[in-house]
Scaffold this motif. Structure first.
Motif, PDB file in Angstrom:
ATOM      1  N   SER A 158      42.264  39.559  45.402  1.00  0.00           N
ATOM      2  CA  SER A 158      42.132  39.486  46.857  1.00  0.00           C
ATOM      3  C   SER A 158      43.118  38.516  47.483  1.00  0.00           C
ATOM      4  N   TYR A 159      43.770  37.671  46.669  1.00  0.00           N
ATOM      5  CA  TYR A 159      44.710  36.689  47.202  1.00  0.00           C
ATOM      6  C   TYR A 159      46.167  37.138  47.063  1.00  0.00           C
ATOM      7  N   THR A 160      46.389  38.388  46.693  1.00  0.00           N
ATOM      8  CA  THR A 160      47.751  38.860  46.499  1.00  0.00           C
ATOM      9  C   THR A 160      47.944  40.228  47.134  1.00  0.00           C
ATOM     10  N   MET A 161      49.199  40.618  47.301  1.00  0.00           N
ATOM     11  CA  MET A 161      49.538  41.935  47.844  1.00  0.00           C
ATOM     12  C   MET A 161      49.995  42.815  46.688  1.00  0.00           C
ATOM     13  N   LEU A 162      49.188  43.788  46.338  1.00  0.00           N
ATOM     14  CA  LEU A 162      49.531  44.672  45.234  1.00  0.00           C
ATOM     15  C   LEU A 162      50.624  45.650  45.654  1.00  0.00           C
ATOM     16  N   PRO A 163      51.595  45.912  44.775  1.00  0.00           N
ATOM     17  CA  PRO A 163      52.658  46.860  45.116  1.00  0.00           C
ATOM     18  C   PRO A 163      52.140  48.290  45.107  1.00  0.00           C
ATOM     19  N   LYS A 164      52.870  49.181  45.748  1.00  0.00           N
ATOM     20  CA  LYS A 164      52.507  50.588  45.705  1.00  0.00           C
ATOM     21  C   LYS A 164      52.771  51.127  44.305  1.00  0.00           C
ATOM     22  N   GLY A 165      51.972  52.081  43.909  1.00  0.00           N
ATOM     23  CA  GLY A 165      52.080  52.612  42.561  1.00  0.00           C
ATOM     24  C   GLY A 165      50.979  52.059  41.682  1.00  0.00           C
ATOM     25  N   GLU A 166      51.259  52.000  40.398  1.00  0.00           N
ATOM     26  CA  GLU A 166      50.254  51.602  39.413  1.00  0.00           C
ATOM     27  C   GLU A 166      50.475  50.155  38.981  1.00  0.00           C
ATOM     28  N   THR A 167      49.462  49.328  39.177  1.00  0.00           N
ATOM     29  CA  THR A 167      49.465  47.943  38.727  1.00  0.00           C
ATOM     30  C   THR A 167      48.751  47.862  37.378  1.00  0.00           C
ATOM     31  N   LEU A 181      38.316  40.638  39.762  1.00  0.00           N
ATOM     32  CA  LEU A 181      37.790  40.911  41.101  1.00  0.00           C
ATOM     33  C   LEU A 181      38.790  41.796  41.842  1.00  0.00           C
ATOM     34  N   VAL A 182      38.310  42.949  42.312  1.00  0.00           N
ATOM     35  CA  VAL A 182      39.169  43.963  42.915  1.00  0.00           C
ATOM     36  C   VAL A 182      38.766  44.174  44.368  1.00  0.00           C
ATOM     37  N   PRO A 183      39.732  44.221  45.293  1.00  0.00           N
ATOM     38  CA  PRO A 183      39.391  44.483  46.701  1.00  0.00           C
ATOM     39  C   PRO A 183      38.797  45.880  46.885  1.00  0.00           C
ATOM     40  N   TYR A 184      37.999  46.023  47.933  1.00  0.00           N
ATOM     41  CA  TYR A 184      37.441  47.327  48.263  1.00  0.00           C
ATOM     42  C   TYR A 184      38.552  48.310  48.601  1.00  0.00           C
ATOM     43  N   GLU A 185      38.293  49.584  48.320  1.00  0.00           N
ATOM     44  CA  GLU A 185      39.216  50.691  48.572  1.00  0.00           C
ATOM     45  C   GLU A 185      40.424  50.675  47.639  1.00  0.00           C
ATOM     46  N   THR A 186      40.401  49.833  46.611  1.00  0.00           N
ATOM     47  CA  THR A 186      41.443  49.851  45.585  1.00  0.00           C
ATOM     48  C   THR A 186      40.922  50.637  44.389  1.00  0.00           C
ATOM     49  N   GLU A 187      41.639  51.693  44.020  1.00  0.00           N
ATOM     50  CA  GLU A 187      41.199  52.546  42.913  1.00  0.00           C
ATOM     51  C   GLU A 187      41.550  51.884  41.581  1.00  0.00           C
ATOM     52  N   ILE A 188      40.681  52.044  40.584  1.00  0.00           N
ATOM     53  CA  ILE A 188      40.913  51.416  39.287  1.00  0.00           C
ATOM     54  C   ILE A 188      40.649  52.383  38.144  1.00  0.00           C
ATOM     55  N   SER A 189      41.243  52.065  36.994  1.00  0.00           N
ATOM     56  CA  SER A 189      40.960  52.727  35.725  1.00  0.00           C
ATOM     57  C   SER A 189      40.764  51.629  34.691  1.00  0.00           C
ATOM     58  N   VAL A 190      39.671  51.710  33.919  1.00  0.00           N
ATOM     59  CA  VAL A 190      39.332  50.671  32.951  1.00  0.00           C
ATOM     60  C   VAL A 190      39.289  51.276  31.553  1.00  0.00           C
ATOM     61  N   HIS A 191      40.057  50.674  30.623  1.00  0.00           N
ATOM     62  CA  HIS A 191      40.011  51.030  29.210  1.00  0.00           C
ATOM     63  C   HIS A 191      39.572  49.761  28.468  1.00  0.00           C
ATOM     64  N   HIS A 192      38.382  49.781  27.874  1.00  0.00           N
ATOM     65  CA  HIS A 192      37.833  48.560  27.281  1.00  0.00           C
ATOM     66  C   HIS A 192      37.311  48.824  25.881  1.00  0.00           C
ATOM     67  N   SER A 193      37.516  47.823  24.997  1.00  0.00           N
ATOM     68  CA  SER A 193      36.940  47.875  23.653  1.00  0.00           C
ATOM     69  C   SER A 193      36.496  46.472  23.266  1.00  0.00           C
ATOM     70  N   LEU A 216      36.707  54.289  32.037  1.00  0.00           N
ATOM     71  CA  LEU A 216      36.129  54.630  33.333  1.00  0.00           C
ATOM     72  C   LEU A 216      37.229  54.615  34.386  1.00  0.00           C
ATOM     73  N   LYS A 217      37.050  55.414  35.439  1.00  0.00           N
ATOM     74  CA  LYS A 217      37.966  55.347  36.568  1.00  0.00           C
ATOM     75  C   LYS A 217      37.247  55.805  37.825  1.00  0.00           C
ATOM     76  N   THR A 218      37.714  55.317  38.962  1.00  0.00           N
ATOM     77  CA  THR A 218      37.133  55.716  40.237  1.00  0.00           C
ATOM     78  C   THR A 218      37.605  57.128  40.589  1.00  0.00           C
ATOM     79  N   PRO A 219      36.830  57.863  41.391  1.00  0.00           N
ATOM     80  CA  PRO A 219      37.147  59.273  41.665  1.00  0.00           C
ATOM     81  C   PRO A 219      38.538  59.502  42.260  1.00  0.00           C
ATOM     82  N   GLY A 220      39.016  58.586  43.109  1.00  0.00           N
ATOM     83  CA  GLY A 220      40.306  58.808  43.761  1.00  0.00           C
ATOM     84  C   GLY A 220      41.487  58.192  43.048  1.00  0.00           C
ATOM     85  N   TYR A 221      41.312  57.818  41.780  1.00  0.00           N
ATOM     86  CA  TYR A 221      42.376  57.091  41.069  1.00  0.00           C
ATOM     87  C   TYR A 221      43.654  57.921  40.918  1.00  0.00           C
TER      88      TYR A 221
END
Length: 244
Positions: A158-167, A181-193, A216-221
Protein backbone atom coordinates in the motif's frame (compact mmCIF):
# COMPACT_ATOMS: atom_id res chain seq x y z
CA UNK A 1 36.63 -29.22 -21.76
CA UNK A 2 37.29 -27.58 -18.41
CA UNK A 3 33.66 -26.54 -18.05
CA UNK A 4 32.40 -30.04 -18.85
CA UNK A 5 34.80 -31.57 -16.31
CA UNK A 6 33.57 -29.12 -13.68
CA UNK A 7 29.93 -29.97 -14.41
CA UNK A 8 30.70 -33.71 -14.24
CA UNK A 9 32.33 -33.35 -10.82
CA UNK A 10 29.38 -31.38 -9.44
CA UNK A 11 26.88 -33.85 -10.90
CA UNK A 12 28.68 -36.87 -9.45
CA UNK A 13 29.05 -35.21 -6.04
CA UNK A 14 25.33 -34.33 -5.99
CA UNK A 15 24.40 -37.88 -7.02
CA UNK A 16 26.63 -39.41 -4.33
CA UNK A 17 25.20 -37.02 -1.71
CA UNK A 18 21.61 -38.05 -2.51
CA UNK A 19 22.58 -41.73 -2.55
CA UNK A 20 24.32 -41.50 0.85
CA UNK A 21 21.33 -39.62 2.32
CA UNK A 22 18.90 -42.32 1.12
CA UNK A 23 21.12 -45.11 2.45
CA UNK A 24 21.49 -43.35 5.77
CA UNK A 25 17.72 -42.86 6.18
CA UNK A 26 16.79 -46.38 5.04
CA UNK A 27 19.49 -48.46 6.74
CA UNK A 28 21.70 -46.55 9.17
CA UNK A 29 19.65 -43.75 10.71
CA UNK A 30 15.95 -44.55 10.53
CA UNK A 31 15.21 -42.21 13.43
CA UNK A 32 16.34 -39.16 11.44
CA UNK A 33 12.91 -38.38 9.99
CA UNK A 34 11.36 -38.73 13.44
CA UNK A 35 13.99 -36.40 14.96
CA UNK A 36 13.45 -33.77 12.27
CA UNK A 37 9.67 -34.08 12.65
CA UNK A 38 9.92 -33.54 16.43
CA UNK A 39 12.25 -30.57 15.96
CA UNK A 40 9.91 -29.05 13.34
CA UNK A 41 6.91 -29.56 15.65
CA UNK A 42 8.69 -27.82 18.52
CA UNK A 43 9.58 -24.87 16.28
CA UNK A 44 6.01 -24.64 14.95
CA UNK A 45 4.44 -24.74 18.42
CA UNK A 46 6.99 -22.23 19.67
CA UNK A 47 6.06 -19.84 16.85
CA UNK A 48 2.34 -20.16 17.68
CA UNK A 49 3.04 -19.27 21.33
CA UNK A 50 5.34 -16.40 20.40
CA UNK A 51 5.99 -14.03 23.29
CA UNK A 52 5.40 -16.60 26.02
CA UNK A 53 8.25 -18.17 27.94
CA UNK A 54 7.14 -21.70 27.08
CA UNK A 55 6.95 -20.75 23.41
CA UNK A 56 10.50 -19.39 23.38
CA UNK A 57 11.81 -22.55 25.06
CA UNK A 58 10.07 -24.75 22.46
CA UNK A 59 11.25 -22.56 19.55
CA UNK A 60 14.93 -22.41 20.47
CA UNK A 61 14.89 -26.02 21.67
CA UNK A 62 13.53 -27.08 18.28
CA UNK A 63 16.23 -25.13 16.47
CA UNK A 64 18.89 -26.73 18.67
CA UNK A 65 17.66 -30.29 17.99
CA UNK A 66 17.31 -29.50 14.27
CA UNK A 67 20.92 -28.29 14.02
CA UNK A 68 22.23 -31.23 16.07
CA UNK A 69 20.37 -33.69 13.82
CA UNK A 70 21.93 -32.12 10.72
CA UNK A 71 25.43 -32.07 12.19
CA UNK A 72 25.18 -35.77 13.06
CA UNK A 73 24.24 -36.70 9.52
CA UNK A 74 26.80 -38.73 7.60
CA UNK A 75 25.54 -36.84 4.54
CA UNK A 76 26.48 -33.50 6.11
CA UNK A 77 30.02 -34.74 6.70
CA UNK A 78 30.15 -35.98 3.12
CA UNK A 79 28.98 -32.55 1.92
CA UNK A 80 31.85 -30.83 3.72
CA UNK A 81 34.30 -33.34 2.27
CA UNK A 82 32.77 -32.94 -1.20
CA UNK A 83 33.13 -29.14 -1.09
CA UNK A 84 36.80 -29.45 -0.11
CA UNK A 85 37.35 -32.07 -2.82
CA UNK A 86 35.66 -29.89 -5.43
CA UNK A 87 37.92 -26.91 -4.68
CA UNK A 88 40.96 -29.19 -4.68
CA UNK A 89 40.05 -30.51 -8.14
CA UNK A 90 39.48 -26.95 -9.33
CA UNK A 91 42.94 -26.04 -8.09
CA UNK A 92 44.58 -28.99 -9.87
CA UNK A 93 42.78 -28.19 -13.13
CA UNK A 94 43.82 -24.55 -12.96
CA UNK A 95 47.45 -25.69 -12.69
CA UNK A 96 47.14 -28.05 -15.65
CA UNK A 97 45.20 -25.63 -17.83
CA UNK A 98 46.01 -22.09 -16.70
CA UNK A 99 43.48 -19.51 -17.74
CA UNK A 100 44.66 -17.34 -20.61
CA UNK A 101 43.40 -13.82 -21.14
CA UNK A 102 44.04 -12.29 -24.55
CA UNK A 103 43.38 -8.61 -25.23
CA UNK A 104 40.97 -7.78 -28.05
CA UNK A 105 41.45 -4.78 -30.29
CA UNK A 106 38.81 -3.17 -32.47
CA UNK A 107 39.63 -1.82 -35.87
CA UNK A 108 39.98 1.98 -36.09
CA UNK A 109 36.72 3.61 -37.05
CA UNK A 110 34.72 0.44 -36.46
CA UNK A 111 31.76 0.86 -34.13
CA UNK A 112 31.66 -1.54 -31.17
CA UNK A 113 28.27 -2.02 -29.55
CA UNK A 114 28.21 -2.24 -25.75
CA UNK A 115 25.18 -3.24 -23.73
CA UNK A 116 23.90 -0.70 -21.22
CA UNK A 117 22.87 -2.21 -17.89
CA UNK A 118 21.09 -0.45 -15.04
CA UNK A 119 21.66 -1.79 -11.53
CA UNK A 120 18.84 -1.25 -9.03
CA UNK A 121 18.87 -1.68 -5.26
CA UNK A 122 16.77 -4.65 -4.07
CA UNK A 123 14.16 -4.19 -1.37
CA UNK A 124 15.44 -7.17 0.65
CA UNK A 125 18.66 -9.10 1.07
CA UNK A 126 19.25 -12.79 1.67
CA UNK A 127 19.62 -13.20 5.44
CA UNK A 128 19.95 -16.19 7.74
CA UNK A 129 18.46 -14.70 10.91
CA UNK A 130 16.18 -11.70 11.45
CA UNK A 131 13.01 -9.95 10.32
CA UNK A 132 12.63 -7.99 7.08
CA UNK A 133 9.77 -5.67 6.14
CA UNK A 134 9.04 -2.90 3.69
CA UNK A 135 9.29 0.73 4.90
CA UNK A 136 6.32 2.33 6.67
CA UNK A 137 6.53 5.20 4.17
CA UNK A 138 6.38 5.65 0.39
CA UNK A 139 9.03 3.58 -1.38
CA UNK A 140 9.97 2.59 -4.94
CA UNK A 141 8.95 -0.92 -5.89
CA UNK A 142 11.32 -3.62 -7.18
CA UNK A 143 10.39 -7.26 -7.71
CA UNK A 144 11.34 -9.49 -4.75
CA UNK A 145 13.40 -12.68 -5.07
CA UNK A 146 14.98 -13.71 -1.75
CA UNK A 147 16.01 -16.69 0.34
CA UNK A 148 15.86 -16.43 4.13
CA UNK A 149 16.76 -18.65 7.05
CA UNK A 150 14.96 -17.96 10.33
CA UNK A 151 12.71 -14.92 10.63
CA UNK A 152 9.58 -13.16 9.39
CA UNK A 153 9.05 -11.26 6.14
CA UNK A 154 6.40 -8.53 5.85
CA UNK A 155 5.58 -6.83 2.51
CA UNK A 156 3.09 -3.96 2.47
CA UNK A 157 2.16 -2.97 -1.08
CA UNK A 158 0.00 0.00 0.00
CA UNK A 159 3.02 2.32 0.32
CA UNK A 160 4.26 1.84 -3.24
CA UNK A 161 3.12 2.31 -6.84
CA UNK A 162 3.03 -1.03 -8.60
CA UNK A 163 4.02 -0.99 -12.29
CA UNK A 164 1.63 -2.08 -15.01
CA UNK A 165 1.92 -5.72 -15.92
CA UNK A 166 2.89 -8.58 -13.64
CA UNK A 167 4.66 -7.91 -10.35
CA UNK A 168 6.60 -10.87 -8.90
CA UNK A 169 7.24 -11.75 -5.24
CA UNK A 170 9.37 -14.87 -4.68
CA UNK A 171 10.28 -15.84 -1.09
CA UNK A 172 11.96 -19.06 0.08
CA UNK A 173 12.16 -19.33 3.87
CA UNK A 174 13.26 -22.08 6.26
CA UNK A 175 11.50 -21.05 9.47
CA UNK A 176 9.26 -18.01 9.89
CA UNK A 177 6.08 -16.28 8.82
CA UNK A 178 5.33 -14.41 5.59
CA UNK A 179 2.72 -11.64 5.58
CA UNK A 180 1.83 -9.83 2.35
CA UNK A 181 -0.63 -6.92 2.40
CA UNK A 182 -2.28 -6.18 -0.96
CA UNK A 183 -4.39 -3.12 -1.86
CA UNK A 184 -8.02 -3.63 -2.82
CA UNK A 185 -8.78 -4.17 -6.52
CA UNK A 186 -5.29 -5.60 -7.09
CA UNK A 187 -5.48 -9.06 -8.66
CA UNK A 188 -3.17 -11.75 -7.28
CA UNK A 189 -1.97 -15.29 -7.93
CA UNK A 190 -0.51 -17.33 -5.06
CA UNK A 191 1.72 -20.42 -5.41
CA UNK A 192 2.59 -21.76 -1.94
CA UNK A 193 4.26 -24.85 -0.49
CA UNK A 194 5.19 -25.71 3.10
CA UNK A 195 6.05 -28.66 5.30
CA UNK A 196 4.39 -27.44 8.51
CA UNK A 197 2.30 -24.31 8.93
CA UNK A 198 -1.00 -22.61 8.17
CA UNK A 199 -1.89 -20.51 5.13
CA UNK A 200 -4.58 -17.82 4.93
CA UNK A 201 -5.42 -15.89 1.75
CA UNK A 202 -7.96 -13.05 2.06
CA UNK A 203 -9.49 -14.63 5.15
CA UNK A 204 -9.79 -18.10 3.61
CA UNK A 205 -7.71 -20.60 5.57
CA UNK A 206 -6.36 -23.72 3.92
CA UNK A 207 -7.36 -26.85 5.82
CA UNK A 208 -4.05 -28.74 5.60
CA UNK A 209 -1.32 -27.68 8.06
CA UNK A 210 1.29 -30.25 6.99
CA UNK A 211 2.94 -30.85 3.63
CA UNK A 212 0.65 -28.56 1.66
CA UNK A 213 1.00 -27.25 -1.89
CA UNK A 214 -1.66 -25.08 -3.49
CA UNK A 215 -2.30 -22.44 -6.15
CA UNK A 216 -4.94 -19.73 -5.89
CA UNK A 217 -5.79 -16.67 -7.96
CA UNK A 218 -8.47 -14.00 -8.04
CA UNK A 219 -11.09 -14.26 -10.82
CA UNK A 220 -9.84 -11.23 -12.78
CA UNK A 221 -6.14 -12.10 -12.62
CA UNK A 222 -5.64 -13.26 -16.22
CA UNK A 223 -7.26 -10.20 -17.81
CA UNK A 224 -5.91 -7.57 -15.38
CA UNK A 225 -3.32 -5.04 -16.54
CA UNK A 226 -1.89 -4.76 -13.02
CA UNK A 227 -1.41 -7.93 -11.00
CA UNK A 228 0.85 -9.58 -8.43
CA UNK A 229 2.22 -13.10 -8.70
CA UNK A 230 3.34 -14.54 -5.34
CA UNK A 231 5.61 -17.60 -4.94
CA UNK A 232 6.35 -18.71 -1.37
CA UNK A 233 7.92 -21.81 0.15
CA UNK A 234 8.40 -22.59 3.84
CA UNK A 235 9.74 -25.46 5.90
CA UNK A 236 8.01 -24.30 9.09
CA UNK A 237 5.85 -21.18 9.23
CA UNK A 238 2.63 -19.45 8.25
CA UNK A 239 1.63 -17.53 5.13
CA UNK A 240 -0.94 -14.73 5.28
CA UNK A 241 -2.09 -12.64 2.32
CA UNK A 242 -4.57 -9.93 3.28
CA UNK A 243 -6.21 -6.79 1.89
CA UNK A 244 -5.36 -3.33 3.15
Amino acid sequence: MFKNTKDDHIGWLAFMGILILLLEILFFNRGLIFSLFIAGGMIYLGRKKHGKKKGKILFFGGIFFFVISLLNLMTFKFLILAILLHFFIQYLNSKKEPRKISPTFSEPGKFTHEETLIKTKPLFENIFLGQQKTPQAVYEWNDVNIQAGIGDTVIDLSYTMLPKGETVILIRNLIGNIHILVPYETEISVHHSSIAGAATVFGVKEMRNFNQVFQLKTPGYDSSEQKVKIFTSLIVGNLEVSRI
